[in-house]
Enzyme design. Structure first.
Site, PDB file in Angstrom:
ATOM      1  N   LYS A 187       0.758  -1.078  -0.001  1.00 33.89           N
ATOM      2  CA  LYS A 187       0.173   0.082   0.049  1.00 33.89           C
ATOM      3  C   LYS A 187       1.253   1.123   0.046  1.00 33.89           C
ATOM      4  CE  LYS A 187      -3.820  -2.721   2.009  1.00 33.89           C
ATOM      5  NZ  LYS A 187      -4.816  -2.301   3.255  1.00 33.89           N
ATOM      6  N   GLN A 198      -4.722  -0.965   9.331  1.00 30.92           N
ATOM      7  CA  GLN A 198      -4.396  -2.646   8.740  1.00 30.92           C
ATOM      8  C   GLN A 198      -5.580  -3.302   9.674  1.00 30.92           C
ATOM      9  OE1 GLN A 198      -3.173  -3.482   6.157  1.00 30.92           O
ATOM     10  NE2 GLN A 198      -3.766  -5.010   6.221  1.00 30.92           N
ATOM     11  N   ASP A 205     -10.473   3.616   3.258  1.00 31.51           N
ATOM     12  CA  ASP A 205     -10.543   1.845   3.661  1.00 31.51           C
ATOM     13  C   ASP A 205     -12.750   1.382   3.257  1.00 31.51           C
ATOM     14  OD1 ASP A 205      -9.213  -0.197   3.476  1.00 31.51           O
ATOM     15  OD2 ASP A 205      -8.837   0.299   5.473  1.00 31.51           O
TER      16      ASP A 205
END
Ligand code: NDP
Length: 287
Positions: A53, A97, A120
């Site tokens: 990422k 995460q 997200d």
């Protein structure tokens, strides 16, 4: 690659080039989109995802910030890091995460992220907006699948889409996004009785269950489009999907491979959401 293989690497690259150009335009206006990733503990898979990422965000010209915390971090300490990033104008996207260590309540952490920076798309505000069709950050994997379908000119309107898997991050939002595009949607899950009787009706079959090569020829209608979200390891440790690709591919009009299908799109849409957040911040400051 044959035409019927949906190439997520190529489509992802195309979209990342578009993102890069828009990042440059924002930089000329004095704003560098910033993505902060919070990583807790030593989970090796999480470290790999986070590295990818970060690499992808810097490749399109974004600022990437990593907050690396030990597994022993307390929930309050983690919340205070999120709060700091919520108030940092140079950060437009915050991603924690998952999974988090057991002593930390994931729901509380997701709720703490400013919905305007929730790239997200997991915050209930964004999930709710998505449900009622308002502009929001869309969960990256289903959003990426919509882009795969659109960029391969796969018709959605009036088609029967069957989703196998009903997780909050993939299956559920996937069905909503297809419904908004006028598909007729059926959800299946672990308690579905006679799964093939549903999946065999699918014009578009999307599988997100986390079971190695579970979907075989008997689950697929001739001419279906098959999207495989699964990321599993086979008996030789090789990355593979939820669909038995070799058994199914000749029945399909189009199919995603694993790797190289859905995976690259998930990161691409994370970048797209971060860009959207930065563009909205600039538009807000222009008012
Ligand atoms: P979850 O474990 O959260 O959900 C799995 C879903 O599959 C559940 O709804 C479960 O049903 C259903 N399921 C499990 N077994 C069966 C079965 N035998 N028949 C029918 N349904 C079943 O998984 P995720 O949605 O997070 O992920 C699914 C897969 O996608 C994983 O392999 C994951 O690694 C991968 N993934 C890949 C991404 C990418 O970028 N390529 C991104 C996210 C995930 P029930 O609800 O009844 O338990």
């Amino acid at each position: 690659m044959s035409e019927k293989i949906i190439d997520g690497v190529a489509i992802g690259k195309e979209i990342r080039e578009e993102i890069k150009a828009r990042v440059s335009a924002l930089k000329e206006r004095g704003c560098t989109p910033g993505l902060a990733v919070i990583l807790v503990g030593e989970n090796q898979a999480s470290h790999t995802y986070v590295r990818n990422k970060q690499k992808s965000s810097t490749e399109v010209g974004m600022k990437s910030e990593l907050v690396n915390l030990p597994a022993s971090v307390t929930e309050d300490e983690l919340l205070s890091h999120i709060n700091k990033l919520n108030n940092d104008d140079s950060i437009h996207g915050i991603l924690v995460q998952l999974p988090l260590p057991d002593h930390i309540d994931e729901n509380r952490i997701i709720l703490a992220i400013d919905p305007k920076k929730d790239v997200d798309g997991f915050h209930p505000i964004n999930v709710g907006k998505m449900m009622i069709g308002q502009r929001s950050f869309l969960s990256c994997t289903p959003y990426g699948i919509i882009k795969l379908l659109e960029r391969t000119n796969t018709p959605i309107k009036g088609k029967h889409a069957v989703i196998v898997g009903r997780s909050n991050i993939v299956g559920k939002p996937m069905g909503q996004l297809l419904l908004q595009r006028d598909a007729t949607v059926t959800y299946c899950h672990s308690q579905t009785v006679d799964l093939p009787s549903y999946t065999k009706q699918a014009d578009i079959l999307i599988v997100a269950i986390g079971r190695t090569k579970f979907i075989g020829e008997e689950h697929v209608k001739d001419g279906a489009v098959v999207i495989d979200v699964g990321m599993n390891r086979d008996e030789n440790g090789k990355l593979c999907g939820d669909v038995d690709f070799e058994a199914v591919k000749n029945k399909t009009t189009a199919i995603t491979p694993v790797p190289g299908g859905v995976g690259p799109m998930t990161i691409t849409m994370l970048l797209k959401n971060t860009l959207q957040s930065a563009e909205e911040a600039v538009a807000e400051s222009d008012k």
